[in-house]
Write a protein that holds these residues in place. Structure first.
Motif, PDB file in Angstrom:
ATOM      1  N   ILE A   1      -2.902   5.111  -2.860  1.00 19.45           N
ATOM      2  CA  ILE A   1      -3.947   6.021  -2.380  1.00 19.45           C
ATOM      3  C   ILE A   1      -3.417   7.443  -2.510  1.00 19.45           C
ATOM      4  O   ILE A   1      -2.374   7.779  -1.941  1.00 19.45           O
ATOM      5  CB  ILE A   1      -4.317   5.711  -0.918  1.00 19.45           C
ATOM      6  N   ASP A   2      -4.114   8.268  -3.249  1.00 21.73           N
ATOM      7  CA  ASP A   2      -3.659   9.640  -3.468  1.00 21.73           C
ATOM      8  C   ASP A   2      -4.878  10.539  -3.664  1.00 21.73           C
ATOM      9  O   ASP A   2      -5.864  10.116  -4.289  1.00 21.73           O
ATOM     10  CB  ASP A   2      -2.748   9.719  -4.695  1.00 21.73           C
ATOM     11  N   PRO A   3      -4.831  11.791  -3.172  1.00 23.78           N
ATOM     12  CA  PRO A   3      -6.001  12.669  -3.311  1.00 23.78           C
ATOM     13  C   PRO A   3      -6.175  13.273  -4.694  1.00 23.78           C
ATOM     14  O   PRO A   3      -7.233  13.822  -4.994  1.00 23.78           O
ATOM     15  CB  PRO A   3      -5.737  13.770  -2.275  1.00 23.78           C
ATOM     16  N   SER A   4      -5.161  13.173  -5.548  1.00 30.54           N
ATOM     17  CA  SER A   4      -5.211  13.866  -6.835  1.00 30.54           C
ATOM     18  C   SER A   4      -5.685  12.949  -7.962  1.00 30.54           C
ATOM     19  O   SER A   4      -5.001  11.977  -8.312  1.00 30.54           O
ATOM     20  CB  SER A   4      -3.818  14.406  -7.194  1.00 30.54           C
TER      21      SER A   4
ATOM     22  N   LEU B   1       0.862  -1.185   0.000  1.00 31.15           N
ATOM     23  CA  LEU B   1       0.000   0.000   0.000  1.00 31.15           C
ATOM     24  C   LEU B   1       0.894   1.229   0.000  1.00 31.15           C
ATOM     25  O   LEU B   1       1.764   1.370   0.864  1.00 31.15           O
ATOM     26  CB  LEU B   1      -0.891  -0.008   1.245  1.00 31.15           C
ATOM     27  N   ASP B   2       0.700   2.104  -0.984  1.00 26.44           N
ATOM     28  CA  ASP B   2       1.497   3.321  -1.107  1.00 26.44           C
ATOM     29  C   ASP B   2       0.584   4.516  -0.863  1.00 26.44           C
ATOM     30  O   ASP B   2      -0.239   4.868  -1.708  1.00 26.44           O
ATOM     31  CB  ASP B   2       2.126   3.384  -2.501  1.00 26.44           C
ATOM     32  N   ILE B   3       0.722   5.130   0.307  1.00 29.20           N
ATOM     33  CA  ILE B   3      -0.133   6.255   0.692  1.00 29.20           C
ATOM     34  C   ILE B   3       0.501   7.549   0.195  1.00 29.20           C
ATOM     35  O   ILE B   3       1.613   7.901   0.591  1.00 29.20           O
ATOM     36  CB  ILE B   3      -0.333   6.298   2.217  1.00 29.20           C
ATOM     37  N   GLY B   4      -0.206   8.256  -0.674  1.00 30.62           N
ATOM     38  CA  GLY B   4       0.349   9.466  -1.263  1.00 30.62           C
ATOM     39  C   GLY B   4       1.339   9.169  -2.370  1.00 30.62           C
ATOM     40  O   GLY B   4       2.239   9.964  -2.634  1.00 30.62           O
ATOM     41  N   GLY B   5       1.146   8.031  -3.036  1.00 31.14           N
ATOM     42  CA  GLY B   5       2.108   7.580  -4.039  1.00 31.14           C
ATOM     43  C   GLY B   5       2.088   8.326  -5.351  1.00 31.14           C
ATOM     44  O   GLY B   5       2.917   8.079  -6.220  1.00 31.14           O
ATOM     45  N   GLY B   6       1.139   9.236  -5.524  1.00 29.54           N
ATOM     46  CA  GLY B   6       1.121  10.114  -6.690  1.00 29.54           C
ATOM     47  C   GLY B   6       1.118   9.392  -8.012  1.00 29.54           C
ATOM     48  O   GLY B   6       0.315   8.495  -8.260  1.00 29.54           O
TER      49      GLY B   6
ATOM     50  N   LEU C   1       4.003   1.992   2.259  1.00 32.66           N
ATOM     51  CA  LEU C   1       4.897   3.107   1.968  1.00 32.66           C
ATOM     52  C   LEU C   1       4.176   4.398   2.333  1.00 32.66           C
ATOM     53  O   LEU C   1       3.065   4.643   1.867  1.00 32.66           O
ATOM     54  CB  LEU C   1       5.265   3.133   0.478  1.00 32.66           C
ATOM     55  N   CYS C   2       4.794   5.201   3.172  1.00 37.92           N
ATOM     56  CA  CYS C   2       4.232   6.498   3.568  1.00 37.92           C
ATOM     57  C   CYS C   2       5.365   7.512   3.458  1.00 37.92           C
ATOM     58  O   CYS C   2       6.088   7.764   4.419  1.00 37.92           O
ATOM     59  CB  CYS C   2       3.668   6.413   4.985  1.00 37.92           C
TER      60      CYS C   2
ATOM     61  N   GLN D   1      -8.632   7.088  -4.927  1.00 34.56           N
ATOM     62  CA  GLN D   1      -8.582   8.479  -4.490  1.00 34.56           C
ATOM     63  C   GLN D   1      -8.859   8.555  -2.996  1.00 34.56           C
ATOM     64  O   GLN D   1      -9.871   8.047  -2.495  1.00 34.56           O
ATOM     65  CB  GLN D   1      -9.604   9.326  -5.252  1.00 34.56           C
ATOM     66  N   GLY D   2      -7.961   9.187  -2.270  1.00 30.90           N
ATOM     67  CA  GLY D   2      -8.093   9.322  -0.827  1.00 30.90           C
ATOM     68  C   GLY D   2      -6.797   9.842  -0.243  1.00 30.90           C
ATOM     69  O   GLY D   2      -5.907  10.294  -0.972  1.00 30.90           O
TER      70      GLY D   2
END
Length: 249
Positions: free
Chosen positions: A56-59, A33-38, A102-103, A83-84
């Protein structure tokens, strides 16, 4: 030909990727799991090693770029984009379902780092690993001083938090938390993690003028070798722009 930005990016990320790859190479298929992995700078490489990864990425734009990149590299069947953000990780990822999280560069953007680490712990399987990258406070003091912003440097220097809380920068250009290695260690241990390794990231890379890398033959490769050499030396942690810790549950 490799562009100057690509050379500098490689020096900034190589030590982290070395550690992540060491966790994955030779292992059976892992759920990552890659949080904010863009756009998938790490995700595509993880998938290329034969593992499944969820980013997981907000963009939405970043996730679209991730999908294109995964398709171009032939790993689209092992890459999922959602998305998140770190605040919604419990809703998006199954409890205890990840072998590795991955954070990178995300923990400092939340108001309650300890709560965020608890959320990460909840989606890790027992014995799972966390690769965590954060900005380092002492390096921010050095950077402000070298840029001639002495008042800001002094404020950062004196704004020492109590306990294991993070420091917010005093200028309005960023709302990012910055940590020292002791503060980050306290946060991780306080949420049940066991630290396995720590690295100083971008010890020299952010201090070296781009013109030097452009003009000196072999300078980029030599800088990368130097970054790797000092990354695990504790005496250099205080001047590293970022800290990378690997911890397990």
């Amino acid at each position: 030909m490799e562009r100057p930005l690509e050379r500098r990016t490689a020096a900034r990320t190589a030590v982290v990727w070395d550690a992540v790859r060491a966790l994955l190479e030779g292992a059976d298929e892992q759920q990552v799991l890659d949080i904010g992995g863009g756009t998938g700078g790490f995700a595509v490489r993880v998938a290329g090693l034969g593992h499944r990864i969820t980013v997981i990425d907000p963009s939405p734009d970043a996730l679209a770029a991730l999908a294109r990149r995964a398709d171009e590299e032939g790993v689209a069947d092992r890459v999922t984009g959602l998305q998140g953000d770190l605040g919604t990780v419990r809703e998006l990822a199954p409890e205890g379902g990840a072998d590795l999280v991955l954070c990178h560069g995300v923990l400092g953007l939340v108001d309650h780092p300890a709560g965020a680490l608890e959320a990460i712990a909840s989606v890790l399987r027992p014995g799972g690993a966390l690769s965590l990258v954060v900005s380092q406070r002492h390096a921010a003091v050095l950077a402000r001083a070298m840029a001639g912003h002495f008042t800001q440097a002094m404020q950062l220097l004196e704004d020492s938090p109590s306990g294991s809380q993070a420091t917010r920068p005093v200028d309005s250009r960023s709302s990012e938390h910055r940590f020292t290695v002791d503060e980050l260690t306290g946060l991780l241990e306080g949420t049940g993690f066991v630290i396995r390794s720590s690295h100083g990231i971008r010890v020299f890379t952010d201090l070296v003028p781009s013109s030097l890398l452009d003009l000196e033959p072999g300078a980029s490769a030599a800088l990368l070798e130097l970054e790797r050499a000092v990354s695990e030396r504790p005496e250099y942690l205080t001047i590293a722009s970022q800290l990378h810790l690997v911890a397990t549950r």
